[in-house]
Design a protein around this motif. Structure first.
Motif: not given
Lengths: 302, 262
Positions: A219-224, A226-230, A238-239
């Motif tokens: 899974f993506p490890v960085y929330a920055t 993963e949760l960034a506007p696409p 993100p992965l």
């Protein structure tokens, strides 16, 4: 809508291809360029027997390349993308700031500047301590590991000061790490080419593990990121973006290290550098008038 | 930090013979300490949900699935309760022009579903209800949702029906906010995904910030062990699941976003 930021950081707003100014980046790069210009002015023209004109020009080119690379890495759009949208671009920034820009900047230092450094006992003592290979290796490795811990990254990237700290951590630890390889002040007679190769190998080993971790994480490890506007790039979830980041670190960073190790090895083979000069008289404490050298020491004028 | 200061004083140049090894060790310890201090604490886990082994946020009281009939993008009526009966249903109100929260939620759920076993995926229905029917025409909404997963159900309806459905969940209906520029306006809407289990109730919601790892952790549990998965569990329908401390006030209204930031 877009307030001016002084340094790139994650903002959580949609990406748009619209230029943004980053005055902090400009100021930082301008100050650095000013320092190099000042050092160049004080160094004067190359003297016969001290450093060839070609070497002199080479240093100027390296300094310019280092400063321009630094600017391009930190400013829009690379800085903006790397700070808040794409882990892959962030990895490019890492490779540039830790592995490319520092050796270029160090290579660009004029011998005259280093001679002045060698004459200043306080500065020399500080530089000698910080760039002790063992300490430099620990600092670089620690900086690499800490600046890739997800909670640290996510927290730092969310603010401009934090993002600045992250970028500076890479650049400064890179300068410290590359210093013993690129600069002969202070002179380290016992830091012979085989040790330099070992130093490079083990000093950059952490980034191989970090790259593998990014590549293999389910899974993506960085929330920055993963949760960034696409980011408007089809198929880049993100992965995959994270795997691109791992790939950049592995496929760009590692070959750079291999090239550096190869240069040291072949220079060592070709010149026999260091071997005849390991007598007690060469264990200088820094007072030897010496100068910068390219990896492997072939360019030393000392 | 006092001990590091004294250590650095002893090791600094000119203060006697310094040991790079000792200094390296001191720096490593200092950096490790710094990294721990710098790291933000783990996101506050919802205790009630965590006690049950979930990473979502437990509602103080379960919420019933809205008794509403909306319209699919092919124009057919869709009775939400009837069509999703017995399924784990992830219900989200959003809009296709949403720049951040909606696509991130949909992308993360889709990614995780792609990796779950087929038999579990078959028991999950993802329902996306637009709060912007004016712009989210069927021709626009369906392709937008297909980018994430063609199995996701896209629903629309008239504003009154959509607002009533949101009120049934206990959230304020989405409102239009003028933002100017090319996008014209944004919609301020609830940012959480409601997870309805097989008992037809939502016990847990997933706010914005839910990671793929969280979905991957919770979705199989919701399918296999969630409320309503066993007769004993479903008999609790309509009551607070375990009497634990409520984590979300006001019926789980949670964060409301305008689609302009996190």
């Amino acid at each position: 809508m877009n307030a001016v930021q002084w340094w790139c950081s994650a903002r959580g707003v949609s990406w748009e291809w619209k230029w943004q100014p980053y005055p902090g980046v400009w100021l930082f790069v301008a100050v650095l360029a000013g320092i190099y210009w000042w050092l160049a002015r004080r160094g004067g023209e190359p003297e016969e027997g001290r450093e060839s004109r070609a070497m002199h020009s080479g240093r100027a080119v390296a300094a310019v390349l280092g400063i321009v690379s630094l600017w391009l890495t930190l400013d829009w759009p690379v800085g903006t993308m790397g700070a808040g949208y794409l882990a892959g671009v962030h990895a490019i920034q890492f490779v540039m700031l830790a592995m490319v820009v520092p050796p270029l900047l160090l290579l660009g230092i004029r011998p005259a500047a280093l001679e002045r450094l060698a004459a200043h006992r306080g500065w020399l003592g500080f530089v000698r301590l910080v760039t002790t290979p063992l300490l430099a290796m620990v600092l670089f490795t620690a900086a690499m590991v800490i600046t890739h811990v997800p909670r640290v990254v996510d927290r730092l990237m969310a603010s401009q000061p934090g993002s600045f700290v992250l970028d500076m951590a890479w650049l400064l630890s890179g300068l410290v790490f590359w210093w013993p390889l690129m600069v002969r002040v202070p002179r380290r007679a016992r830091f012979v080419p085989p040790l330099r190769m070992v130093y490079l190998f083990f000093g950059t080993l952490a980034h191989v593990f970090i790259a593998m971790w990014l590549l293999l994480s389910p899974f993506p490890v960085y929330a920055t990121y993963e949760l960034a506007p696409p980011f408007p790039f089809p198929g880049l979830d993100p992965l995959i973006d994270q795997q691109v980041a791992g790939g950049v670190m592995l496929l760009v960073g590692s070959p750079l290290v291999l090239v550096a190790i190869s240069i040291i090895f072949f220079r060592w083979l070709g010149t026999g550098e260091e071997r005849p000069r390991t007598g007690p008289g060469t264990s200088s404490t820094g007072s030897t008038p010496t100068s910068a050298a390219a990896i492997g020491g072939g360019a030393s004028a000392g | 930090m006092q001990q590091y200061a004294s250590l650095f004083r002893r090791l600094r140049p000119g203060s006697g013979r310094s040991s790079p090894a000792r200094l390296a060790l001191a720096v490593a310890v200092a950096l490790a300490t710094l990294s721990v201090a710098c790291a933000s604490p783990a996101p506050a886990a919802d205790h009630a949900a965590a006690e049950r082994g979930y990473r979502g946020v437990m509602l103080p009281a379960p919420v019933e699935k809205p008794a509403t009939v909306l319209t699919t993008t092919s124009g057919e009526p869709y009775d939400l309760r009837e069509r999703t009966r017995g399924q784990v249903t992830l219900l989200f109100f959003g809009y296709a022009n949403c720049p951040d929260v909606c696509p991130v939620h949909m992308a993360n759920i889709a990614t995780v579903l792609q990796r779950m076993p087929y038999d579990q995926v078959q028991r999950v229905t993802v329902v996306f209800v637009t709060v912007d029917p004016e712009r989210d025409t069927p021709e626009k909404l369906r392709p937008w949702l297909d980018r994430f997963d063609p199995r996701f159900v896209a629903l629309t309806g008239d504003t009154a029906t959509l607002n009533a459905a949101q009120r049934e969940l206990g959230v304020s209906p989405a409102v239009r906010e003028e933002v100017g520029g090319a996008s014209g306006y944004a919609m301020a809407h609830a940012a959480q995904v409601y997870a309805f289990t097989r008992d037809g109730l939502a016990h847990i919601v997933y706010p914005f910030g839910t990671r793929q790892a969280d979905w991957a952790h919770d979705l199989p549990r919701l399918v296999e062990e969630g409320w309503g998965a066993t007769p004993a569990a479903s008999s609790r329908s309509g009551s607070t699941p375990d009497g634990s401390t409520p984590a979300v006030e006001g019926g789980g209204t949670g964060a409301v976003v305008t689609g302009g930031g996190r």
